[in-house]
Write a protein that holds these residues in place. Structure first.
Motif, PDB file in Angstrom:
ATOM      1  N   TYR A   1    -103.832 -25.467  84.897  1.00 49.96           N
ATOM      2  CA  TYR A   1    -104.915 -26.289  84.365  1.00 49.96           C
ATOM      3  C   TYR A   1    -105.926 -25.444  83.593  1.00 49.96           C
ATOM      4  O   TYR A   1    -106.432 -25.868  82.562  1.00 49.96           O
TER       5      TYR A   1
ATOM      6  N   HIS B   1    -106.913 -25.970  79.704  1.00 48.41           N
ATOM      7  CA  HIS B   1    -108.302 -26.128  79.288  1.00 48.41           C
ATOM      8  C   HIS B   1    -108.666 -25.129  78.198  1.00 48.41           C
ATOM      9  O   HIS B   1    -109.387 -25.461  77.257  1.00 48.41           O
TER      10      HIS B   1
ATOM     11  N   ASP C   1    -107.071 -26.345  74.939  1.00 45.49           N
ATOM     12  CA  ASP C   1    -107.830 -27.485  74.428  1.00 45.49           C
ATOM     13  C   ASP C   1    -109.189 -27.055  73.877  1.00 45.49           C
ATOM     14  O   ASP C   1    -109.673 -27.621  72.904  1.00 45.49           O
TER      15      ASP C   1
ATOM     16  N   SER D   1    -117.349 -36.024  69.068  1.00 49.10           N
ATOM     17  CA  SER D   1    -116.490 -35.982  70.255  1.00 49.10           C
ATOM     18  C   SER D   1    -115.527 -37.170  70.275  1.00 49.10           C
ATOM     19  O   SER D   1    -114.399 -37.053  70.751  1.00 49.10           O
TER      20      SER D   1
ATOM     21  N   SER E   1    -111.528 -36.761  70.396  1.00 51.88           N
ATOM     22  CA  SER E   1    -110.721 -37.353  71.461  1.00 51.88           C
ATOM     23  C   SER E   1    -109.547 -38.130  70.886  1.00 51.88           C
ATOM     24  O   SER E   1    -108.461 -38.144  71.471  1.00 51.88           O
TER      25      SER E   1
ATOM     26  N   MET F   1    -106.982 -35.367  69.550  1.00 47.18           N
ATOM     27  CA  MET F   1    -106.345 -34.567  70.602  1.00 47.18           C
ATOM     28  C   MET F   1    -105.663 -35.419  71.661  1.00 47.18           C
ATOM     29  O   MET F   1    -105.014 -34.876  72.556  1.00 47.18           O
ATOM     30  N   HIS F   2    -105.840 -36.742  71.605  1.00 45.39           N
ATOM     31  CA  HIS F   2    -105.273 -37.661  72.599  1.00 45.39           C
ATOM     32  C   HIS F   2    -105.785 -37.338  74.001  1.00 45.39           C
ATOM     33  O   HIS F   2    -105.037 -37.283  74.974  1.00 45.39           O
ATOM     34  N   ARG F   3    -107.085 -37.111  74.087  1.00 44.90           N
ATOM     35  CA  ARG F   3    -107.765 -36.871  75.358  1.00 44.90           C
ATOM     36  C   ARG F   3    -108.940 -37.828  75.438  1.00 44.90           C
ATOM     37  O   ARG F   3    -109.368 -38.392  74.440  1.00 44.90           O
ATOM     38  N   SER F   4    -109.502 -37.985  76.628  1.00 45.71           N
ATOM     39  CA  SER F   4    -110.636 -38.893  76.777  1.00 45.71           C
ATOM     40  C   SER F   4    -111.911 -38.214  76.277  1.00 45.71           C
ATOM     41  O   SER F   4    -112.015 -36.989  76.227  1.00 45.71           O
ATOM     42  N   LYS F   5    -112.883 -39.031  75.932  1.00 44.23           N
ATOM     43  CA  LYS F   5    -114.145 -38.515  75.418  1.00 44.23           C
ATOM     44  C   LYS F   5    -114.887 -37.734  76.505  1.00 44.23           C
ATOM     45  O   LYS F   5    -115.520 -36.714  76.222  1.00 44.23           O
TER      46      LYS F   5
ATOM     47  N   TYR G   1    -113.526 -36.001  78.910  1.00 47.10           N
ATOM     48  CA  TYR G   1    -112.839 -34.703  79.032  1.00 47.10           C
ATOM     49  C   TYR G   1    -113.323 -33.753  77.937  1.00 47.10           C
ATOM     50  O   TYR G   1    -113.587 -32.573  78.202  1.00 47.10           O
ATOM     51  N   ILE G   2    -113.464 -34.271  76.727  1.00 44.43           N
ATOM     52  CA  ILE G   2    -113.938 -33.462  75.609  1.00 44.43           C
ATOM     53  C   ILE G   2    -115.352 -32.958  75.895  1.00 44.43           C
ATOM     54  O   ILE G   2    -115.658 -31.778  75.706  1.00 44.43           O
TER      55      ILE G   2
END
Length: 130
Positions: free
Chosen positions: A73, A77, A80, A94, A98, A101-105, A107-108
């Motif tokens: 992990y 990180h 990313d 952000s 998101s 990068m196909h990640r949640s806001k 997480y960003i």
């Protein structure tokens, strides 16, 4: 299926004894060491088992699985964070990062705080008429 014994409420003396042993562990400075096998921590584990808070008082060593998982992990990180720094340099917000990068806001934003990455925000309000 084995029926689990119902935990009974500890007596006042048992609760005081548990608190006394817990204070001894804190005084010894073993707060963050989950797998300590010293005499003080072992006494606390046995008291907790006696009162029904633990299943067994033997303190087991952690497997390497959790350490490998944490390293994985951390590596993800870091990767990313590099991608985020590149996108932040392009002036993306952000929300736009998101999506790319196909990640949640959230997480960003969490990674931005962790790695101290400055993310620009779009100016809100009325647009100038000229």
């Amino acid at each position: 299926m084995v029926a689990k014994a119902k935990r009974i409420k500890p007596t006042k003396e048992q609760a005081q004894e548990l608190n006394r042993r817990l204070d001894a562990v804190v005084d010894a400075g073993h707060i963050s060491n989950l797998y300590c096998d010293c005499e003080v921590c072992q006494a606390l584990a046995e008291q907790a088992e006696l009162m029904g808070y633990r299943e067994d008082s033997a303190i087991k060593r952690p497997s390497d699985k959790w350490e490998r998982r944490k390293q994985t992990y951390d590596r993800i990180h870091q990767i990313d964070a590099v991608k985020m720094a590149n996108l932040a340099g392009q002036g993306l917000t952000s929300a736009e990062m998101s999506e790319k990068m196909h990640r949640s806001k959230s997480y960003i934003n969490k990674l931005a705080r962790k790695f101290d990455i400055k993310i620009f925000t779009k100016k809100r309000g009325r647009k100038p008429c000229h």
